[in-house]
Design an enzyme around this catalytic site. Sequence first.
Site, PDB file in Angstrom:
ATOM      1  N   THR A 126      35.765  26.241  23.563  1.00  0.00           N
ATOM      2  CA  THR A 126      35.463  27.464  22.807  1.00  0.00           C
ATOM      3  C   THR A 126      35.929  27.367  21.360  1.00  0.00           C
ATOM      4  O   THR A 126      37.001  26.825  21.070  1.00  0.00           O
ATOM      5  CB  THR A 126      36.135  28.674  23.486  1.00  0.00           C
ATOM      6  OG1 THR A 126      35.622  28.799  24.800  1.00  0.00           O
ATOM      7  CG2 THR A 126      35.881  29.956  22.711  1.00  0.00           C
ATOM      8  N   PRO A 128      35.947  29.680  17.356  1.00  0.00           N
ATOM      9  CA  PRO A 128      35.958  31.059  16.841  1.00  0.00           C
ATOM     10  C   PRO A 128      34.590  31.727  16.796  1.00  0.00           C
ATOM     11  O   PRO A 128      34.471  32.923  17.043  1.00  0.00           O
ATOM     12  CB  PRO A 128      36.547  30.895  15.433  1.00  0.00           C
ATOM     13  CG  PRO A 128      37.426  29.690  15.540  1.00  0.00           C
ATOM     14  CD  PRO A 128      36.722  28.759  16.480  1.00  0.00           C
ATOM     15  N   ARG A 268      54.701  57.005  49.670  1.00  0.00           N
ATOM     16  CA  ARG A 268      54.638  58.191  48.817  1.00  0.00           C
ATOM     17  C   ARG A 268      54.194  59.409  49.639  1.00  0.00           C
ATOM     18  O   ARG A 268      53.133  59.374  50.284  1.00  0.00           O
ATOM     19  CB  ARG A 268      53.643  57.937  47.679  1.00  0.00           C
ATOM     20  CG  ARG A 268      53.334  59.137  46.806  1.00  0.00           C
ATOM     21  CD  ARG A 268      54.502  59.556  45.956  1.00  0.00           C
ATOM     22  NE  ARG A 268      54.068  60.489  44.904  1.00  0.00           N
ATOM     23  CZ  ARG A 268      54.915  61.179  44.153  1.00  0.00           C
ATOM     24  NH1 ARG A 268      56.224  61.042  44.311  1.00  0.00           N
ATOM     25  NH2 ARG A 268      54.447  61.991  43.230  1.00  0.00           N
ATOM     26  N   GLY A 339      49.069  56.832  40.791  1.00  0.00           N
ATOM     27  CA  GLY A 339      49.145  58.024  39.955  1.00  0.00           C
ATOM     28  C   GLY A 339      49.909  57.760  38.676  1.00  0.00           C
ATOM     29  O   GLY A 339      49.783  56.694  38.064  1.00  0.00           O
ATOM     30  N   GLU A 363      36.253  31.528  31.119  1.00  0.00           N
ATOM     31  CA  GLU A 363      35.405  30.492  31.737  1.00  0.00           C
ATOM     32  C   GLU A 363      34.012  31.012  32.057  1.00  0.00           C
ATOM     33  O   GLU A 363      33.429  30.697  33.099  1.00  0.00           O
ATOM     34  CB  GLU A 363      36.092  29.902  32.976  1.00  0.00           C
ATOM     35  CG  GLU A 363      37.347  29.130  32.605  1.00  0.00           C
ATOM     36  CD  GLU A 363      37.854  28.233  33.712  1.00  0.00           C
ATOM     37  OE1 GLU A 363      37.024  27.637  34.436  1.00  0.00           O
ATOM     38  OE2 GLU A 363      39.073  28.117  33.843  1.00  0.00           O
TER      39      GLU A 363
END
Length: 379
Positions: A126, A128, A268, A339, A363
């Site tokens: 890769t 820029p 919870r 939450g 990728e």
Amino acid sequence: MELVATENQTMIAQMVRDFGATHIKPDMMKWDESQEFPVEVFKKLGELGLMGVLVPQEYGGAGFGYVEYVTAIAELSKIDPSIGLSMAAHNSLCTGHILQFGSEEQKHKWLPKLASAEWIGAWGLTEPNTGSDAGNMRTVAVEDGDDYVLNGAKNFITHGKSSNIAVVIARTGEVGDSHGMTAFVIEKPTEGFTHGLKADKLGMRASETTELIFTDCRVPKANILGKVGEGFIQSMKVLDGGRISIAALSLGIAQGAFEAALRYSQERHQFNQPISNFQGISFKLADMATEIEAASLLTYRAADMKDRGLNVNQESAMAKLYASEVCVRAANEGVQIFGGYGYTKDYPAEKYYRDSKLCTIGEGTSEIQKLVIARTLLK
């Protein structure tokens, strides 16, 4: 395909869980905050054989296949996706490229150091201005006697700073010519080869990402992988395996996010009962579990086909596409189930959420995966 975990898979999974509890969990949030790349962790992974999972024993590797490799990445990524990502990039990209396309002399020279993690590897495709459009790369390599001279830059390179060796694809022909690019292996230190800016990232912060910069960097012809002009074609084949790696990474994140949310939903209490008793939560968990199971089947199918030497161009793209999208959805639902606590760093949900998004980009974006799949369907 046998769907029951093999003895090797079970052994690797337990080994990674034990390793993670001792060497990763205590410091992973510190690394995340500071964006520290913990090289010493990868040296220890090398001692366990996990930095050369696919490398045959004759070159110092573990000699396992893709099914075991997927297991290792997924288990690491359940603990800390950053570590899973870096382990996968080292194995499938730099090490994998040399393993697939290096000469015997090159394999014996570089693979033992990579498989043991004596050296950390990087891989540069890769640039820029050329992400998905890799064929239009601007990094050039010009022949000069017994060498090629490289000029240009790569970006979004995993281990760009800390690596000891990199496989770099540079243009040796015309722009846009798929046979006009060549793969070079460059060791550090090499004059004219350095790293640039380190990316300040949303997630995967303990996995180092930097630029690579080449300024009149002279590389011997002996360091070319395969033949001149084959670099891009090689890279596409390397990425077929790399997509399985990212599918495994995605699978691990999704599983980690799901397991954390499942535990929390049972602990919870609201309205005098666990929140898992409420249909709104239980249905989220059901959807997450079902999608993760489907992603797992796609990923292990691609790995099994790869181990059998079959073409996995379509299957790896499907696995990467689906698993990465499931990963993001699972991480998002994980935060929702936690939450307000899911939005804090006191709980694991927010880190899975931040880390997950890279999987739909790295990728090959989800859009590129759809392009690959469509092309194979329409041939």
